[in-house]
Design an enzyme around this catalytic site. Sequence first.
Site, PDB file in Angstrom:
ATOM      1  CG  ASP A  46      -2.018   1.002   1.156  1.00 54.13           C
ATOM      2  OD1 ASP A  46      -2.289   1.499   0.039  1.00 54.13           O
ATOM      3  OD2 ASP A  46      -2.610   1.321   2.198  1.00 54.13           O
TER       4      ASP A  46
ATOM      5  CG  HIS B 167       0.145   2.119  -9.372  1.00 51.26           C
ATOM      6  ND1 HIS B 167      -0.131   1.761  -8.076  1.00 51.26           N
ATOM      7  CD2 HIS B 167      -0.924   2.859  -9.786  1.00 51.26           C
ATOM      8  CE1 HIS B 167      -1.308   2.263  -7.710  1.00 51.26           C
ATOM      9  NE2 HIS B 167      -1.809   2.935  -8.731  1.00 51.26           N
TER      10      HIS B 167
ATOM     11  CG  LEU C 186       9.139 -17.286  -3.194  1.00 48.36           C
ATOM     12  CD1 LEU C 186       9.149 -17.204  -1.674  1.00 48.36           C
ATOM     13  CD2 LEU C 186       9.508 -15.919  -3.786  1.00 48.36           C
TER      14      LEU C 186
END
Length: 252
Positions: free
Chosen positions: A26, A43, A137
């Site tokens: 955020d 972004h 991962l």
Amino acid sequence: MSESEAPPIAATSHPDVPRHVAIIMDGNGRWAAARGLPRGEGHRRGVEALRRTVRAAGELGIRYLTIFSFSAENWLRPKAEVQDLLGLLRRFIRHDLAELHSSNVRVRIIGTRDGLATDIRLLLEEAEQLTRDNDGLDLIVAFNYGARQEIARAARRIAEKAARGELSPEDVTVEEFSRHLDSPDLVDPDLIIRTSGEQRLSNFLLWQAAYSELVFLPVYWPDFDRAMLEQALEEYRRRERRFGGLVARTGS
Ligand code: FPP
């Protein structure tokens, strides 16, 4: 409560490193506004922070990393910003997929694909297919995701099975319900990090977060880096996890 009704436990095998970390990325907009830049720039810098974070998570021994990349509610943003975010997802998959694959990362997507543009659906499928056998991962991308919607989807799947006579009401336990979520085999997040200083879950992993530790960092997502991830892990280590009991334990 019967044993089979016990709450699901995050499968942490080592108390020092959370097995599953989930992140609410955020503050991109505020990062950009603070610099007089368009939100889209925030972004874009957010994607760079994501790349750093995926690398750091693997190096630090985290097994599952879930990121909230686009919420079911993000469609409410101005059309240009939605297009910007969708464009970044396209670019992220097109440009980063080969590298993720060669780093042994397995990409998985949660959220609904209903209503998504065909090219995005195909990219999401390609990312999952190409990396499905990787065992490094696990990068779980929450895209077009909302937790209440995920829970409702699970309830619908169960109701459909019940209607076909494949399940009866007494079969619907916590474990059975979990098996109908978007990623049924995924352990619950041990740690959920939210950047930007906001302290809420915003419809992210509500079912799975039952016993997650929450860490809120006062930094905008584009500034997030390995040192901040380590700081969050440090805070996690100081927490005592009791899962509703009296004795601190890990979820192994
Ligand atoms: C929150 O910042 C962030 C988002 C809504 C999207 C997160 C997306 C990225 C980090 C980049 C895209 C990544 C992929 C894989 C496509 P905000 O815009 O809500 O910031 P604000 O609260 O300061 O306005």
